[in-house]
Design a protein around this motif. Structure first.
Motif, PDB file in Angstrom:
ATOM      1  N   SER A  33      60.794  47.854  33.771  1.00  0.00           N
ATOM      2  CA  SER A  33      60.083  48.291  34.971  1.00  0.00           C
ATOM      3  C   SER A  33      58.579  48.303  34.718  1.00  0.00           C
ATOM      4  O   SER A  33      58.119  48.475  33.587  1.00  0.00           O
ATOM      5  CB  SER A  33      60.583  49.654  35.438  1.00  0.00           C
ATOM      6  OG  SER A  33      60.371  50.602  34.455  1.00  0.00           O
ATOM      7  N   GLY A  34      57.838  48.055  35.771  1.00  0.00           N
ATOM      8  CA  GLY A  34      56.385  48.052  35.678  1.00  0.00           C
ATOM      9  C   GLY A  34      55.776  46.706  35.320  1.00  0.00           C
ATOM     10  O   GLY A  34      54.565  46.573  35.222  1.00  0.00           O
ATOM     11  N   THR A 174      46.165  40.271  32.069  1.00  0.00           N
ATOM     12  CA  THR A 174      45.767  41.231  31.035  1.00  0.00           C
ATOM     13  C   THR A 174      45.522  40.546  29.687  1.00  0.00           C
ATOM     14  O   THR A 174      45.175  41.198  28.716  1.00  0.00           O
ATOM     15  CB  THR A 174      46.841  42.325  30.858  1.00  0.00           C
ATOM     16  OG1 THR A 174      48.073  41.697  30.455  1.00  0.00           O
ATOM     17  CG2 THR A 174      47.085  43.080  32.155  1.00  0.00           C
ATOM     18  N   GLY A 227      50.989  38.369  39.796  1.00  0.00           N
ATOM     19  CA  GLY A 227      51.535  38.600  41.129  1.00  0.00           C
ATOM     20  C   GLY A 227      50.589  39.432  41.968  1.00  0.00           C
ATOM     21  O   GLY A 227      49.808  40.226  41.443  1.00  0.00           O
TER      22      GLY A 227
HETATM   23  P1  GDP Z   1      58.432  46.261  38.693  1.00  0.00           P
HETATM   24  O1  GDP Z   1      58.789  47.632  38.238  1.00  0.00           O
HETATM   25  O2  GDP Z   1      58.673  45.270  37.607  1.00  0.00           O
HETATM   26  O3  GDP Z   1      59.085  45.887  39.977  1.00  0.00           O
HETATM   27  O4  GDP Z   1      56.831  46.242  38.904  1.00  0.00           O
HETATM   28  P2  GDP Z   1      55.992  46.373  40.255  1.00  0.00           P
HETATM   29  O5  GDP Z   1      55.999  45.098  41.000  1.00  0.00           O
HETATM   30  O6  GDP Z   1      56.430  47.591  40.977  1.00  0.00           O
HETATM   31  O7  GDP Z   1      54.512  46.542  39.670  1.00  0.00           O
HETATM   32  C1  GDP Z   1      54.126  47.628  38.861  1.00  0.00           C
HETATM   33  C2  GDP Z   1      52.609  47.774  38.888  1.00  0.00           C
HETATM   34  O8  GDP Z   1      51.992  46.659  38.292  1.00  0.00           O
HETATM   35  C3  GDP Z   1      52.032  47.869  40.300  1.00  0.00           C
HETATM   36  O9  GDP Z   1      50.961  48.778  40.279  1.00  0.00           O
HETATM   37  C4  GDP Z   1      51.527  46.470  40.566  1.00  0.00           C
HETATM   38  O10 GDP Z   1      50.448  46.453  41.481  1.00  0.00           O
HETATM   39  C5  GDP Z   1      51.077  46.031  39.191  1.00  0.00           C
HETATM   40  N1  GDP Z   1      51.175  44.576  39.019  1.00  0.00           N
HETATM   41  C6  GDP Z   1      52.119  43.744  39.514  1.00  0.00           C
HETATM   42  N2  GDP Z   1      51.902  42.479  39.139  1.00  0.00           N
HETATM   43  C7  GDP Z   1      50.778  42.496  38.382  1.00  0.00           C
HETATM   44  C8  GDP Z   1      50.020  41.481  37.708  1.00  0.00           C
HETATM   45  O11 GDP Z   1      50.352  40.292  37.708  1.00  0.00           O
HETATM   46  N3  GDP Z   1      48.909  41.894  37.035  1.00  0.00           N
HETATM   47  C9  GDP Z   1      48.526  43.195  36.993  1.00  0.00           C
HETATM   48  N4  GDP Z   1      47.434  43.494  36.323  1.00  0.00           N
HETATM   49  N5  GDP Z   1      49.204  44.159  37.604  1.00  0.00           N
HETATM   50  C10 GDP Z   1      50.323  43.831  38.294  1.00  0.00           C
END
Ligand code: GDP
Ligand code: MG
Length: 296
Positions: A33-34, A174, A227
């Motif tokens: 997650s995240g 990152t 994304g």
């Molecule tokens: P999931 O738990 O894998 O579904 O992750 P989320 O899509 O909910 O994203 C978690 C956090 O990471 C959110 O605050 C997003 O805005 C951020 N995030 C998503 N994709 C990226 C990315 O490609 N780069 C960065 N720096 N942050 C991202």
């Protein structure tokens, strides 16, 4: 005479047929997650393919990923309709003890094979069996810049035996460009050393042309993706991107990240190949195994 009959006419008929029936394509995203899985699902749907949402609005349906959740959109490109279903999964591997954390995902994939098999062995089969089988599973690798973790390896090792795994480096913004390139090489080495065969699998190249094309792709995998589900104004155009203090990272700009490569591979250039391998290899081995157990 042959010139007159022409392959063109045949291709036209095929095109008309797909326009009528459309494509169905099922994707799954997995990873801790995240790492941006849910964001990537939105990015895919919002990126430059015209779309017609079916059912309730997407945003409303994904509050937080607590269980496997599928969303379908009908997207249309150059008159060809495609029904794209993406299954979002909760983060796995978030626990202290991650033993068997892949079970729910493997169970889901196998359940779809089972459903298909049950339809297929009916005496009176449907003309077109509804296909919910996962044609591709996008695996999110955390952007550590080091090596794959034992958990990543174990997960991909198990998944790659039953589904087309496409690994990506998550949140690539990152990492610096050098870090991205080095991490990519390390991951490729790691996968090779552990005998993990991700998509496009070398064993399934059809011919030498295929091999040349796929070698180019294999050299770029895992794609370093970013994304974003928000649009920003850049030079008078609206683009999907992440706004930072230093500027906007445009997800659809190949100079910024490899999201366009991922999208093109999945829903353009290799869509049919992913479906073919799913049917002819992964589903086939499931089918053979089940029929050998012969309690059907
Ligand atoms: P999931 O738990 O894998 O579904 O992750 P989320 O899509 O909910 O994203 C978690 C956090 O990471 C959110 O605050 C997003 O805005 C951020 N995030 C998503 N994709 C990226 C990315 O490609 N780069 C960065 N720096 N942050 C991202
Ligand atoms: Mg999520």
């Amino acid at each position: 005479l042959f010139g007159y009959v022409g392959i063109e006419a045949v291709l036209d008929q095929m095109r008309i047929k797909t326009m009528k029936t459309g494509f169905e394509f099922n994707l799954m995203v997995v990873g801790q997650s995240g790492l941006g899985k849910s964001t990537m699902v939105n990015t895919l749907f919002k990126s430059k393919v015209s779309q017609k949402p079916t059912g309730p609005d997407y945003e409303e349906r994904i509050p937080k990923t607590v269980q496997l959740q599928s969303v379908t959109h009908v997207i249309e490109e150059k008159g060809v309709k495609m029904k794209l279903t993406v299954t979002d999964t909760p983060g796995f591997g978030d626990q202290i003890n991650n033993e068997n954390c892949w079970d729910p995902i493997i169970k889901y994939i196998n359940e779809q094979y089972e459903k298909y098999l049950r339809e297929e062995i009916l005496i009176s089969r449907k003309r077109k069996i509804p296909d919910t089988r996962v044609h591709s599973c996008v695996y999110f690798v955390p952007p550590t810049g080091h090596w794959l973790r034992p958990l990543d390896l174990e997960f991909m090792r198990r998944l790659s035996k039953i589904v087309n795994v496409v690994p990506v480096i998550a949140k690539a913004d990152t990492l610096t460009l050098e870090e991205r390139a080095e991490f990519k090489k390390r991951i490729q080495k790691d996968l090779k050393a552990h005998g993990i065969s991700v998509y496009p699998q070398e064993d399934f190249d059809d011919n030498s042309d295929d091999r040349i094309l796929n070698n180019k792709i294999r050299d770029k995998i895992p794609f370093a993706v970013v994304g974003a589900d928000k649009e920003h104004q850049v030079n008078g155009k609206r683009v999907l991107g992440r706004k930072t203090k230093w500027g906007i990272i445009e997800v659809e700009n190949p100079a910024h990240c490899e999201f366009p490569l991922l999208r093109d591979l999945l829903i353009r250039s290799h869509l049919q190949d992913l479906k073919d391998i799913t049917h002819n290899v992964h589903y086939e081995s499931y089918r053979v195994q089940r029929l050998n157990e012969s309690n059907l």
